[in-house]
Enzyme design. Structure first.
Site, PDB file in Angstrom:
ATOM      1  N   LYS A  92       0.843  -1.200   0.000  1.00 43.89           N
ATOM      2  CA  LYS A  92       0.000   0.000   0.000  1.00 43.89           C
ATOM      3  C   LYS A  92       0.879   1.252   0.000  1.00 43.89           C
ATOM      4  O   LYS A  92       2.081   1.167   0.297  1.00 43.89           O
ATOM      5  CB  LYS A  92      -0.914  -0.023   1.232  1.00 43.89           C
ATOM      6  CG  LYS A  92      -0.173  -0.061   2.571  1.00 43.89           C
ATOM      7  CD  LYS A  92      -1.113  -0.405   3.712  1.00 43.89           C
ATOM      8  CE  LYS A  92      -0.368  -0.436   5.043  1.00 43.89           C
ATOM      9  NZ  LYS A  92      -1.195  -1.000   6.119  1.00 43.89           N
ATOM     10  N   ARG A 136     -10.978  -0.814  14.357  1.00 46.28           N
ATOM     11  CA  ARG A 136     -10.760   0.045  13.208  1.00 46.28           C
ATOM     12  C   ARG A 136     -11.553  -0.513  12.020  1.00 46.28           C
ATOM     13  O   ARG A 136     -12.599  -0.016  11.692  1.00 46.28           O
ATOM     14  CB  ARG A 136      -9.248   0.106  12.907  1.00 46.28           C
ATOM     15  CG  ARG A 136      -8.849   1.200  11.964  1.00 46.28           C
ATOM     16  CD  ARG A 136      -7.349   1.208  11.729  1.00 46.28           C
ATOM     17  NE  ARG A 136      -6.879  -0.016  11.090  1.00 46.28           N
ATOM     18  CZ  ARG A 136      -5.635  -0.183  10.634  1.00 46.28           C
ATOM     19  NH1 ARG A 136      -4.737   0.787  10.765  1.00 46.28           N
ATOM     20  NH2 ARG A 136      -5.274  -1.306  10.058  1.00 46.28           N
ATOM     21  N   TYR A 160      15.943  30.076   8.219  1.00 47.12           N
ATOM     22  CA  TYR A 160      14.718  30.759   8.663  1.00 47.12           C
ATOM     23  C   TYR A 160      14.704  30.960  10.171  1.00 47.12           C
ATOM     24  O   TYR A 160      15.023  30.043  10.945  1.00 47.12           O
ATOM     25  CB  TYR A 160      13.487  29.936   8.280  1.00 47.12           C
ATOM     26  CG  TYR A 160      13.069  30.108   6.838  1.00 47.12           C
ATOM     27  CD1 TYR A 160      12.729  31.361   6.343  1.00 47.12           C
ATOM     28  CD2 TYR A 160      13.005  29.017   5.996  1.00 47.12           C
ATOM     29  CE1 TYR A 160      12.331  31.520   5.015  1.00 47.12           C
ATOM     30  CE2 TYR A 160      12.604  29.160   4.677  1.00 47.12           C
ATOM     31  CZ  TYR A 160      12.265  30.421   4.197  1.00 47.12           C
ATOM     32  OH  TYR A 160      11.877  30.561   2.897  1.00 47.12           O
ATOM     33  N   MET A 197      11.663  24.333   2.722  1.00 47.54           N
ATOM     34  CA  MET A 197      10.859  23.474   1.844  1.00 47.54           C
ATOM     35  C   MET A 197      11.737  22.683   0.871  1.00 47.54           C
ATOM     36  O   MET A 197      11.520  21.499   0.626  1.00 47.54           O
ATOM     37  CB  MET A 197       9.867  24.331   1.045  1.00 47.54           C
ATOM     38  CG  MET A 197       8.908  23.507   0.206  1.00 47.54           C
ATOM     39  SD  MET A 197       7.880  24.524  -0.851  1.00 47.54           S
ATOM     40  CE  MET A 197       6.841  25.337   0.349  1.00 47.54           C
TER      41      MET A 197
HETATM   42  C1  LIG Z   1      -0.356  -1.990   6.785  1.00 44.30           C
HETATM   43  C2  LIG Z   1      -0.882  -3.316   7.161  1.00 44.30           C
HETATM   44  C3  LIG Z   1      -0.021  -4.424   7.285  1.00 44.30           C
HETATM   45  C4  LIG Z   1       1.489  -4.292   7.227  1.00 44.30           C
HETATM   46  O1  LIG Z   1       1.933  -3.788   8.460  1.00 44.30           O
HETATM   47  P1  LIG Z   1       3.499  -3.599   8.794  1.00 44.30           P
HETATM   48  O2  LIG Z   1       3.478  -3.162  10.212  1.00 44.30           O
HETATM   49  O3  LIG Z   1       3.980  -2.524   7.876  1.00 44.30           O
HETATM   50  O4  LIG Z   1       4.169  -4.880   8.559  1.00 44.30           O
HETATM   51  C5  LIG Z   1      -0.582  -5.671   7.508  1.00 44.30           C
HETATM   52  N1  LIG Z   1      -1.933  -5.816   7.638  1.00 44.30           N
HETATM   53  C6  LIG Z   1      -2.792  -4.764   7.560  1.00 44.30           C
HETATM   54  C7  LIG Z   1      -4.243  -5.006   7.729  1.00 44.30           C
HETATM   55  C8  LIG Z   1      -2.288  -3.488   7.333  1.00 44.30           C
HETATM   56  O5  LIG Z   1      -3.142  -2.454   7.281  1.00 44.30           O
END
Ligand SMILES: *Cc1c(COP(=O)(O)O)cnc(C)c1O
Length: 364
Positions: free
Chosen positions: A30, A128, A251, A304
């Protein structure tokens, strides 16, 4: 330049799989594979035998499917109402997290062919995503029907506190998951994210879901990280100047030199994910950069697009325009930066901006 070491990535994948010999490895890609580039990363892992990938959103799934024809792709955010057709068109598997979405996917599957299998997400304490305690009785009442109608091929849950092996909620969640699995039709199961893999056999089940550890980040707090660094971030010196003692830098004049200082300006900033919290003030040190393994601390605020570093103690021939400056890599890890900025490696990686040239190194 942002260099992604695909050999280190696949070595990390192999290392994680070796911790759970009976389980299959998947990869969580992701957020563009945590900022490293989902297409290249997924292809490299696919070549090493990884056949299951998790993305967060439908759009990420569609983009990945265009490059990865032969793999199961699960979409963690689940089925947004009205999108089943798109899931089918791109052969994406939703991670169903509520009874209404389970029903919607079942209806869609009844209406035509081409709907892939789906995963079922159970909330065992994260509060969640996933079916919560209020929905479990209805699920169990018609479990065989739901599994069949929705084509469930994976039951999963997510750990809230796996980064702390001593946290009791790990066991609580694991037991809740195990006891639910016994009441459901036989199915493959998945519980462990990166940190969960290190919790041991009880947490492994059939499919591992590592993210951060693949990319070299620390997943278990307060323990040595055995993963290889994957992300190497290098910039260069744009300009060098020598200033007197007592001169403000950057800055707000937040840092004032305490000696005659050679300053080098480097064209990277918070717009590139070099977080503003990495800057220094007169009283407080910030991050360090490295030039040919010599430490060069950041002086003053992060702009930036620019930072200023202290090159006073470097050999003079090194500190000149064009010289490479390591911002993240072998000398300073993702987690070093995260600790200094008061955040986690996940945020450092996913903040890496789009202005870098991304280079991928791979041995075969
Ligand atoms: C992001 C996520 C993972 C991976 O988690 P890590 O801590 O990066 O290994 C696994 N399962 C779900 C449901 C996630 O949202």
């Amino acid at each position: 330049m942002l260099r992604v070491d695909l050999d280190a990535l696949t070595a990390n994948y192999a290392q994680l799989c070796a911790l759970a010999p009976g389980s299959e490895g998947a990869a969580v890609v992701k957020a563009d594979a945590y900022g490293t580039g989902a297409h290249r990363v997924s292809n490299a892992l696919h070549k090493k035998g990884c056949r299951t990938f998790f993305v967060a959103t439908l759009a990420e799934g569609i983009s990945l499917r265009a490059r990865l024809k032969e793999a199961r792709i699960y979409v963690l955010d689940g089925l947004f109402p009205g999108t089943s057709r798109l899931f089918a068109e791109h052969r994406l598997s939703p991670v169903l997290g509520s009874l209404p979405s389970l029903e919607e996917w079942s209806r869609a599957r009844r209406s035509g062919d081409g709907f892939p299998a789906a995963a079922l997400h159970i909330d065992t304490g994260m509060n969640r995503l996933g079916l919560g305690p209020d929905e479990i009785p209805s699920l169990l009442e018609k479990a065989a029907h739901y599994f069949n109608a929705a084509g469930i091929d994976l039951v999963m849950s997510h750990l809230a506190c796996a980064d702390d092996p001593d946290d009791r909620s790990n066991q609580t969640q694991s037991h809740a998951f195990g006891s639910l699995l016994q009441q459901l039709p036989p199915c493959r199961a998945s519980l462990a994210n990166s940190a969960g893999i290190f919790l041991g056999k009880d947490y492994h089940h059939d499919l591992l879901r590592p993210g951060i550890a693949l990319y070299g980040g620390r997943s278990v707090s307060a323990s040595r990280n055995s993963m290889r660094p994957v992300v190497h971030l290098t910039s260069h010196i744009a300009q060098v100047r020598t200033v007197k003692k007592g001169v403000p830098v950057g800055y707000g004049g937040a840092y004032v030199t305490n000696r005659k200082t050679r300053l080098a300006t480097v064209p990277v900033g918070y717009a590139d994910g070099y977080l503003r919290a990495l800057g220094s003030t007169t009283g407080k040190a910030g991050a360090s950069t490295f030039i040919a393994d010599h430490e060069a601390p950041v002086l003053g605020r992060i702009s930036m697009d620019l930072i200023t570093i202290d090159v006073t103690d470097l050999p003079p021939d090194l500190a000149k325009p064009g010289t490479d400056v390591e911002l993240l890599g072998s000398n300073i890890s993702v987690d070093d930066l995260a600790d200094i900025a008061g955040t986690i490696g996940y945020e450092i990686l996913t903040s890496l901006g789009n202005r870098y040239d991304r280079h991928y190194t791979e041995s075969d």
